[in-house]
Design a protein around this motif. Structure first.
Motif, PDB file in Angstrom:
ATOM      1  N   GLY A  30       0.453  -9.608  16.664  1.00 56.91           N
ATOM      2  CA  GLY A  30       2.025  -9.197  16.932  1.00 56.91           C
ATOM      3  C   GLY A  30       3.003  -9.537  15.755  1.00 56.91           C
ATOM      4  N   ALA A  31       2.558  -9.911  14.882  1.00 55.94           N
ATOM      5  CA  ALA A  31       3.457 -10.245  13.553  1.00 55.94           C
ATOM      6  C   ALA A  31       3.054  -9.116  12.355  1.00 55.94           C
ATOM      7  CB  ALA A  31       3.495 -11.444  13.029  1.00 55.94           C
ATOM      8  N   VAL A  32       2.206  -8.321  12.491  1.00 57.47           N
ATOM      9  CA  VAL A  32       1.694  -7.332  11.619  1.00 57.47           C
ATOM     10  C   VAL A  32       2.826  -6.119  11.675  1.00 57.47           C
ATOM     11  CG1 VAL A  32       0.170  -5.553  10.743  1.00 57.47           C
ATOM     12  CG2 VAL A  32      -0.707  -8.033  11.210  1.00 57.47           C
ATOM     13  N   LEU A  33       3.055  -5.673  10.520  1.00 58.54           N
ATOM     14  CA  LEU A  33       4.332  -4.568  10.411  1.00 58.54           C
ATOM     15  C   LEU A  33       3.860  -3.487   9.449  1.00 58.54           C
ATOM     16  CD1 LEU A  33       7.332  -7.021   9.731  1.00 58.54           C
ATOM     17  CD2 LEU A  33       6.955  -5.789  11.996  1.00 58.54           C
ATOM     18  N   PRO A  34       4.030  -2.140   9.848  1.00 58.14           N
ATOM     19  CA  PRO A  34       3.751  -1.017   9.126  1.00 58.14           C
ATOM     20  C   PRO A  34       4.244  -1.089   7.576  1.00 58.14           C
ATOM     21  CG  PRO A  34       5.247  -0.544  10.773  1.00 58.14           C
ATOM     22  CD  PRO A  34       4.905  -1.783  10.968  1.00 58.14           C
ATOM     23  N   ALA A  35       3.365  -0.975   6.576  1.00 56.01           N
ATOM     24  CA  ALA A  35       3.860  -0.951   5.434  1.00 56.01           C
ATOM     25  C   ALA A  35       4.885   0.517   4.862  1.00 56.01           C
ATOM     26  CB  ALA A  35       2.713  -0.944   4.226  1.00 56.01           C
ATOM     27  N   PRO A  36       6.083   0.576   4.660  1.00 53.39           N
ATOM     28  CA  PRO A  36       6.722   1.474   4.286  1.00 53.39           C
ATOM     29  C   PRO A  36       6.038   2.514   3.361  1.00 53.39           C
ATOM     30  CG  PRO A  36       7.953  -0.497   3.966  1.00 53.39           C
ATOM     31  CD  PRO A  36       6.672  -0.934   4.140  1.00 53.39           C
ATOM     32  N   GLU A  37       6.249   3.762   3.977  1.00 52.70           N
ATOM     33  CA  GLU A  37       5.478   4.890   2.913  1.00 52.70           C
ATOM     34  C   GLU A  37       5.943   5.076   1.705  1.00 52.70           C
ATOM     35  OE1 GLU A  37       5.335   8.604   5.124  1.00 52.70           O
ATOM     36  OE2 GLU A  37       4.097   7.707   7.001  1.00 52.70           O
ATOM     37  N   ALA A  38       7.471   4.540   1.402  1.00 54.42           N
ATOM     38  CA  ALA A  38       7.987   4.880   0.337  1.00 54.42           C
ATOM     39  C   ALA A  38       7.559   3.928  -0.901  1.00 54.42           C
ATOM     40  CB  ALA A  38       9.642   4.636   0.494  1.00 54.42           C
ATOM     41  N   LEU A  39       6.670   2.928  -0.271  1.00 49.47           N
ATOM     42  CA  LEU A  39       6.625   1.566  -1.432  1.00 49.47           C
ATOM     43  C   LEU A  39       5.005   1.743  -1.607  1.00 49.47           C
ATOM     44  CD1 LEU A  39       8.619  -1.147   0.178  1.00 49.47           C
ATOM     45  CD2 LEU A  39       9.408   0.431  -1.716  1.00 49.47           C
ATOM     46  N   ASP A  40       4.588   1.670  -2.758  1.00 48.16           N
ATOM     47  CA  ASP A  40       3.043   1.383  -3.028  1.00 48.16           C
ATOM     48  C   ASP A  40       2.462  -0.006  -2.515  1.00 48.16           C
ATOM     49  OD1 ASP A  40       3.638  -0.648  -5.052  1.00 48.16           O
ATOM     50  OD2 ASP A  40       3.435   1.072  -6.689  1.00 48.16           O
ATOM     51  N   ASP A  41       1.330  -0.349  -2.797  1.00 47.26           N
ATOM     52  CA  ASP A  41       0.672  -1.351  -2.121  1.00 47.26           C
ATOM     53  C   ASP A  41       1.522  -2.751  -2.773  1.00 47.26           C
ATOM     54  OD1 ASP A  41      -0.886  -0.049  -0.617  1.00 47.26           O
ATOM     55  OD2 ASP A  41      -2.653  -0.313  -1.947  1.00 47.26           O
ATOM     56  N   ALA A  42       1.477  -2.740  -4.277  1.00 45.64           N
ATOM     57  CA  ALA A  42       1.988  -3.935  -4.669  1.00 45.64           C
ATOM     58  C   ALA A  42       3.686  -4.108  -4.282  1.00 45.64           C
ATOM     59  CB  ALA A  42       2.048  -3.775  -6.288  1.00 45.64           C
ATOM     60  N   GLU A  43       4.351  -3.341  -4.273  1.00 42.86           N
ATOM     61  CA  GLU A  43       5.812  -3.166  -3.549  1.00 42.86           C
ATOM     62  C   GLU A  43       5.963  -3.590  -2.282  1.00 42.86           C
ATOM     63  OE1 GLU A  43       7.410   0.482  -6.790  1.00 42.86           O
ATOM     64  OE2 GLU A  43       6.660   0.782  -4.599  1.00 42.86           O
ATOM     65  N   ALA A  44       4.980  -3.152  -1.361  1.00 46.68           N
ATOM     66  CA  ALA A  44       4.891  -3.347  -0.210  1.00 46.68           C
ATOM     67  C   ALA A  44       4.607  -4.873   0.171  1.00 46.68           C
ATOM     68  CB  ALA A  44       3.941  -2.580   0.557  1.00 46.68           C
ATOM     69  N   ALA A  45       3.772  -5.340  -0.651  1.00 42.56           N
ATOM     70  CA  ALA A  45       3.343  -6.737  -0.708  1.00 42.56           C
ATOM     71  C   ALA A  45       4.869  -7.546  -0.786  1.00 42.56           C
ATOM     72  CB  ALA A  45       2.323  -6.985  -1.600  1.00 42.56           C
ATOM     73  N   ALA A  46       5.501  -6.990  -1.655  1.00 46.90           N
ATOM     74  CA  ALA A  46       6.672  -7.891  -2.146  1.00 46.90           C
ATOM     75  C   ALA A  46       7.793  -7.634  -1.296  1.00 46.90           C
ATOM     76  CB  ALA A  46       6.980  -7.695  -3.506  1.00 46.90           C
ATOM     77  N   LEU A  47       7.931  -6.940  -0.301  1.00 48.21           N
ATOM     78  CA  LEU A  47       8.931  -6.709   0.627  1.00 48.21           C
ATOM     79  C   LEU A  47       9.391  -7.760   1.750  1.00 48.21           C
ATOM     80  CD1 LEU A  47      10.928  -4.318   1.448  1.00 48.21           C
ATOM     81  CD2 LEU A  47       9.435  -3.892   3.259  1.00 48.21           C
ATOM     82  N   HIS A  48       8.464  -8.199   2.285  1.00 44.76           N
ATOM     83  CA  HIS A  48       8.506  -8.933   3.540  1.00 44.76           C
ATOM     84  C   HIS A  48       9.508  -9.982   3.408  1.00 44.76           C
ATOM     85  CE1 HIS A  48       7.931  -9.567   7.721  1.00 44.76           C
ATOM     86  NE2 HIS A  48       7.286 -10.534   7.537  1.00 44.76           N
ATOM     87  N   ILE A  49       9.014 -11.043   2.996  1.00 44.72           N
ATOM     88  CA  ILE A  49       9.893 -12.461   2.701  1.00 44.72           C
ATOM     89  C   ILE A  49      11.003 -12.369   2.102  1.00 44.72           C
ATOM     90  CG2 ILE A  49       9.597 -14.914   2.115  1.00 44.72           C
ATOM     91  CD1 ILE A  49       6.595 -14.662   2.665  1.00 44.72           C
ATOM     92  N   GLY A  50      10.916 -11.843   0.803  1.00 42.47           N
ATOM     93  CA  GLY A  50      12.228 -11.672   0.302  1.00 42.47           C
ATOM     94  C   GLY A  50      13.291 -11.060   0.555  1.00 42.47           C
ATOM     95  N   TYR A  51      12.969  -9.776   1.158  1.00 36.51           N
ATOM     96  CA  TYR A  51      13.997  -8.790   1.562  1.00 36.51           C
ATOM     97  C   TYR A  51      14.586  -9.255   3.073  1.00 36.51           C
ATOM     98  CZ  TYR A  51      13.779  -5.844  -2.326  1.00 36.51           C
ATOM     99  OH  TYR A  51      13.914  -5.361  -3.594  1.00 36.51           O
ATOM    100  N   GLN A  52      13.521  -9.728   3.805  1.00 39.09           N
ATOM    101  CA  GLN A  52      13.920 -10.241   5.074  1.00 39.09           C
ATOM    102  C   GLN A  52      15.086 -11.524   4.842  1.00 39.09           C
ATOM    103  OE1 GLN A  52      12.694 -10.042   8.819  1.00 39.09           O
ATOM    104  NE2 GLN A  52      11.583  -8.031   8.533  1.00 39.09           N
ATOM    105  N   THR A  53      14.452 -12.364   4.068  1.00 39.82           N
ATOM    106  CA  THR A  53      15.395 -13.565   3.673  1.00 39.82           C
ATOM    107  C   THR A  53      16.744 -13.026   3.385  1.00 39.82           C
ATOM    108  OG1 THR A  53      13.364 -15.056   3.207  1.00 39.82           O
ATOM    109  CG2 THR A  53      15.514 -15.509   2.226  1.00 39.82           C
ATOM    110  N   GLY A  54      16.669 -12.020   2.251  1.00 42.37           N
ATOM    111  CA  GLY A  54      18.168 -11.644   2.049  1.00 42.37           C
ATOM    112  C   GLY A  54      19.009 -10.936   2.947  1.00 42.37           C
ATOM    113  N   TRP A  55      18.168 -10.238   3.930  1.00 47.06           N
ATOM    114  CA  TRP A  55      19.025  -9.531   4.855  1.00 47.06           C
ATOM    115  C   TRP A  55      19.546 -10.465   5.809  1.00 47.06           C
ATOM    116  CZ3 TRP A  55      19.713  -8.579   9.862  1.00 47.06           C
ATOM    117  CH2 TRP A  55      20.466  -7.535  10.420  1.00 47.06           C
TER     118      TRP A  55
END
Length: 322
Positions: free
Chosen positions: A96-121
């Protein structure tokens, strides 16, 4: 399969060992994910030291954030279920907590998205209600958490002041789009902020550092300003003078992003949809400074712990699954 294991608490470079372990078996409501990339976060260092708010049983594998692949081939981002963290070839995660990786980001960028950007937003919008035209001050602006806040601040139409330590990080902050960059090693932070804001101060201050950074923030926050406390990377947890907040009329607000998973889980999915849209428009792009070989993960976690890195270090497994 191969996984980095911690059998005792201590410094990451001393306690992390690469070992052969059994591939995890998903339970009810969980998914087995092949790790495509694992982002290193400061909490991974705290986990190794036994200083994080969550203390998994020993032995455990660090790695709280990954881009992975489901058994049916979907590319996703997830927070692995500890004690089996992401510095491994396979993990399990709550479906239930798994989210689709954005197509605009490669694997490394997608791995670095979730916690940092959710926290920022959540910190900038849900807590501080950052408005277009306001001044946002970001401490550790060239780091993983800070760089996300800089990009989100610019996307919101704010004027962004970045505080960094050293000339190399100052250059990174400028490249990220900071309107003003302050080198805490060479500049007087309080004087520089007041000069940049004609004496008003910063409307919103984003602080993942604590310690002296917080003390300086309280001296340069604007009337009706908001200081968002995100973490204590300095290791020093400040004790705010509430009489000072009263006299200067500013707010001190905490941001524990993980609480939203239990208190308002739907908000995480809505935020992810917004971040995915931002990524597609080029408004945000995780700053991956280094893609690290799997064999070098312990050294990478130690460097993040020591605060010597810029942006994100992302570990990419070698694919030598067993």
């Amino acid at each position: 399969m191969l996984a980095w294991q911690v059998h005792r608490n201590g410094e990451p470079s001393e306690v992390m060992r690469l070992e052969e372990v059994d591939r995890p078996t998903p339970g009810e409501g969980q998914l087995l994910l092949k790790v495509r990339a694992a982002n290193i976060n400061f909490p991974d260092a705290l986990l190794c030291r036994g200083q994080y708010q969550v203390r998994p049983p020993l032995p455990f594998t660090p790695g709280v954030e990954i881009c992975g692949e489901t058994e049916d081939g979907r590319r996703v981002i997830a927070n692995p279920v500890l004690p089996g963290g992401g510095l491994a070839e396979y993990v399990v995660a709550d479906a239930g907590a798994v989210l689709p990786a954005p197509e605009a980001l490669d694997d490394a960028e997608a791995a670095a998205l979730h916690i940092g950007y959710q926290t920022g937003w959540f910190g900038l919008h849900r807590r501080a209600a950052l408005k277009e035209g306001e001044t946002l001050l970001v401490h550790a602006a060239a780091g993983g958490v800070g760089s996300a806040a800089v990009q989100l601040g610019k996307a919101a139409g704010a004027r962004v002041i970045g505080v960094v330590g050293g000339t190399e990080k100052a250059a990174v902050a400028r490249d990220l789009g900071c309107d003003v960059v302050i080198d805490r090693r060479a500049d007087d932070i309080v004087a520089a902020v007041k000069e940049a804001t004609d004496g008003r101060g910063a409307d919103v201050i984003y602080d993942p550092v604590g310690g002296d950074a917080y003390a300086k923030s309280a001296k340069c926050v604007a009337f009706e300003g908001r200081i968002v406390v995100v973490g204590f990377a300095s290791g020093d947890i400040p004790a705010p003078a509430l009489n000072h907040a009263l006299v200067k009329n500013y707010s001190i607000m905490g941001l524990h992003w993980g609480l939203y998973a239990t208190k308002d889980p739907g908000s995480i999915g809505r935020c992810h949809a917004t971040l995915t849209e931002y990524a597609a428009k080029g408004l945000i792009k995780p700053l991956v400074s280094e893609r690290v070989a799997f064999k070098d993960a312990a050294d990478a976690v130690q460097r993040v712990a020591d605060g010597t890195t810029t942006g994100r270090l992302v570990v990419v497994p070698d694919g030598a699954s067993r």
